[in-house]
Design an enzyme around this catalytic site. Sequence first.
Site, mmCIF file in Angstrom:
data_model
loop_
_atom_site.group_PDB
_atom_site.id
_atom_site.type_symbol
_atom_site.label_atom_id
_atom_site.label_comp_id
_atom_site.label_asym_id
_atom_site.label_seq_id
_atom_site.Cartn_x
_atom_site.Cartn_y
_atom_site.Cartn_z
ATOM 1 N N GLY A 148 34.766 42.821 12.166
ATOM 2 C CA GLY A 148 33.311 43.583 12.920
ATOM 3 C C GLY A 148 33.845 43.760 14.370
ATOM 4 O O GLY A 148 35.082 43.431 15.145
ATOM 5 N N LYS A 185 47.827 36.333 7.521
ATOM 6 C CA LYS A 185 46.502 35.967 8.101
ATOM 7 C C LYS A 185 47.104 33.915 8.418
ATOM 8 O O LYS A 185 47.104 33.296 8.683
ATOM 9 C CB LYS A 185 45.202 35.629 8.194
ATOM 10 C CG LYS A 185 44.991 37.089 9.019
ATOM 11 C CD LYS A 185 43.767 36.994 8.420
ATOM 12 C CE LYS A 185 42.879 38.300 9.046
ATOM 13 N NZ LYS A 185 41.582 39.025 8.329
ATOM 14 N N GLU A 209 40.913 46.718 6.107
ATOM 15 C CA GLU A 209 41.346 47.870 7.015
ATOM 16 C C GLU A 209 42.084 49.186 6.159
ATOM 17 O O GLU A 209 41.184 49.251 5.327
ATOM 18 C CB GLU A 209 43.689 46.991 6.372
ATOM 19 C CG GLU A 209 43.050 45.532 6.822
ATOM 20 C CD GLU A 209 43.429 44.876 8.063
ATOM 21 O OE1 GLU A 209 44.524 45.465 8.119
ATOM 22 O OE2 GLU A 209 42.644 44.225 8.854
HETATM 23 P P1 NDP Z 1 41.154 51.439 12.686
HETATM 24 O O1 NDP Z 1 41.663 52.392 11.863
HETATM 25 O O2 NDP Z 1 39.987 52.080 13.032
HETATM 26 O O3 NDP Z 1 41.701 52.783 14.320
HETATM 27 C C1 NDP Z 1 43.074 52.513 13.865
HETATM 28 C C2 NDP Z 1 43.248 53.423 15.313
HETATM 29 O O4 NDP Z 1 44.184 53.754 15.676
HETATM 30 C C3 NDP Z 1 42.665 54.766 16.249
HETATM 31 O O5 NDP Z 1 41.892 55.283 17.006
HETATM 32 C C4 NDP Z 1 43.523 55.805 15.072
HETATM 33 O O6 NDP Z 1 42.873 56.739 15.334
HETATM 34 C C5 NDP Z 1 44.749 55.052 15.924
HETATM 35 N N1 NDP Z 1 45.989 55.326 15.016
HETATM 36 C C6 NDP Z 1 46.092 55.065 13.853
HETATM 37 N N2 NDP Z 1 47.434 55.118 13.750
HETATM 38 C C7 NDP Z 1 47.897 55.798 14.296
HETATM 39 C C8 NDP Z 1 49.407 56.265 14.755
HETATM 40 N N3 NDP Z 1 50.733 56.441 13.900
HETATM 41 N N4 NDP Z 1 49.374 56.261 16.486
HETATM 42 C C9 NDP Z 1 48.770 56.260 16.976
HETATM 43 N N5 NDP Z 1 47.375 56.041 16.484
HETATM 44 C C10 NDP Z 1 47.210 55.758 15.335
HETATM 45 O O7 NDP Z 1 41.443 49.986 12.490
HETATM 46 P P2 NDP Z 1 40.681 48.998 13.302
HETATM 47 O O8 NDP Z 1 40.446 48.708 14.824
HETATM 48 O O9 NDP Z 1 39.638 48.558 12.625
HETATM 49 O O10 NDP Z 1 41.792 47.943 12.782
HETATM 50 C C11 NDP Z 1 42.555 47.821 14.667
HETATM 51 C C12 NDP Z 1 44.311 46.032 14.953
HETATM 52 O O11 NDP Z 1 42.941 46.293 14.799
HETATM 53 C C13 NDP Z 1 44.449 46.483 13.334
HETATM 54 O O12 NDP Z 1 46.142 45.336 13.358
HETATM 55 C C14 NDP Z 1 43.433 45.983 12.338
HETATM 56 O O13 NDP Z 1 44.930 44.926 11.245
HETATM 57 C C15 NDP Z 1 43.155 44.496 13.275
HETATM 58 N N6 NDP Z 1 41.568 43.853 12.923
HETATM 59 C C16 NDP Z 1 40.917 44.529 12.799
HETATM 60 C C17 NDP Z 1 39.325 44.443 12.483
HETATM 61 C C18 NDP Z 1 38.268 44.706 12.181
HETATM 62 O O14 NDP Z 1 36.644 43.934 11.931
HETATM 63 N N7 NDP Z 1 38.507 46.193 12.045
HETATM 64 C C19 NDP Z 1 39.401 42.654 12.611
HETATM 65 C C20 NDP Z 1 40.008 41.913 13.076
HETATM 66 C C21 NDP Z 1 41.811 42.188 13.328
HETATM 67 P P3 NDP Z 1 42.094 58.189 14.903
HETATM 68 O O15 NDP Z 1 40.821 57.346 16.030
HETATM 69 O O16 NDP Z 1 42.004 59.779 16.047
HETATM 70 O O17 NDP Z 1 42.350 58.017 14.097
HETATM 71 N N1 HSE Z 2 39.956 43.855 7.130
HETATM 72 C C1 HSE Z 2 40.301 42.535 7.762
HETATM 73 C C2 HSE Z 2 38.932 41.584 7.247
HETATM 74 C C3 HSE Z 2 39.696 42.378 9.596
HETATM 75 O O1 HSE Z 2 38.422 42.106 6.438
HETATM 76 O O2 HSE Z 2 38.554 40.342 7.152
HETATM 77 C C4 HSE Z 2 39.900 41.475 10.285
HETATM 78 O O3 HSE Z 2 40.721 40.706 10.073
#
Ligand code: NDP
Ligand code: HSE
Length: 443
Positions: free
Chosen positions: A309, A212, A197
Amino acid sequence: MARRRVQLPPVKIGVLGLGTVGCGTLNVLARNRDEIARRAGRNIEVVAASARDLDKQRPIDTQGIRLTTDPFSVVDDPSIEIVVELIGGTDPARELVMRALDNGKDVVTANKALIALHGNEVFARAQAQGLTVAFEAAVAGGIPVIKTLREALAGNAVEWLAGIINGTCNYMLTAMSERSADFAEVLAEAQALGYAEADPSFDIDGIDAAHKLTILASIAFGIPLQFDKVHVEGIRNITLDDVRYAEALGYRIKHLGFAKRAAAGIELRVHPTLVPRRVMLAHVNGVMNGILIRGDAVGPMLLSGAGAGADPTASSVVADIVDVVRALTVDPNNRVPHLAFRADSLSEAPILPMADVESAYYLRLSAVDQPGVLADITRILADLRISIEAIRQPEAADGDATVSIIILTHRVGEAAMNAAVERIARLSGIGANITRIRMEEFA
Ligand code: NDP
Ligand code: HSE
């Protein structure tokens, strides 16, 4: 005569967030465009996307997509039918999702924090508007566990579920077990791979898994989302010694979420757990997640796959988009309820306090190597009617005046174990830190 198919116009979607999951989603939508259109019956077009920093290099093709730093402009765009929220956290995600619903748009999200903490309010708004909020990617990344529990197991009374539902923790514990990796180093690896996260303490302190579990329990048992009632422990205190001692005793340490229905109420707990190596869940390693579900009709079933991922999570996000597109023409009253059970039929079963929960335990303590210490410990356990399954005292290193003592107990109530640990810690010659990890046999 063959009936002519009406060609529906493309569905326009807006994506909020272009991080790991946002980029994964755009890539999967582009790569499998034709297959997805054949399934959905319409083309799906990303017309707008938002991120904080538009100058950042991203592994995506954004040609034809309006890019903006203002996510509210996407949510307010009248041409967009579906908003895909991939920012994470509750602020500004909650406001964006509520505004999207107020603007008459369906929502797809991967945001477990948002659903666990504000889902009751979000789903009520969606239902009032006749809209859908889809959230398959919020639990266990690419594994379709929401759909399985909500739809495929609709004929079952779910008895319990136990899951490895945080990919970061499982990646870290596996690396500690397989290559004796250092905690901080392996956390940095999980972050670099895009698993963790934005604030990784959500992973290692168990909060993400608790989000979750809140969602899974609600769908499994038909109860409201109750994050504040989940007992939460993370993996910060697990040492390489614990991993090795557990292995030597025939167990692996996994970070598990448990939800169990008992006569008096429902258990909701997230904590490290010793799992016997003979159980398949013990072999779900690395970033893989695994959820063992027991339904009264189906019996035990294990779902396993990548829990985090870019592509695996995008797999769930895109499946949700396809579901929402298919549902655009369905009477909102005939859609599958967000939390599996009809909103007016949720159960008021209480969540059990931890004092009422029973579990077997692994205890590790350090003691001065002198006669009588072990007898004092076993006397305390006997007084509290805690039955011992095994005791090990690995040989002390040369010149070391203290030894580690490992005790496995049979199942015992939490209150008795609290009392035992408190009394043992007061014995002279016992180190202040007593490690205790719950064990489940899945017999
Ligand atoms: P990231 O931190 O990689 O991406 C977040 C995105 O949101 C970035 O593009 C960022 O912009 C933008 N952002 C962040 N804060 C703000 C804000 N305050 N206002 C507007 N835009 C914002 O996160 P993930 O892609 O890893 O995760 C996204 C969601 O998916 C989360 O809820 C996470 O818990 C969930 N998730 C993630 C998984 C994973 O494997 N990573 C798996 C399953 C669920 P910028 O790029 O310009 O910084
Ligand atoms: N941070 C989360 C994990 C992403 O490691 O399982 C998937 O929800």
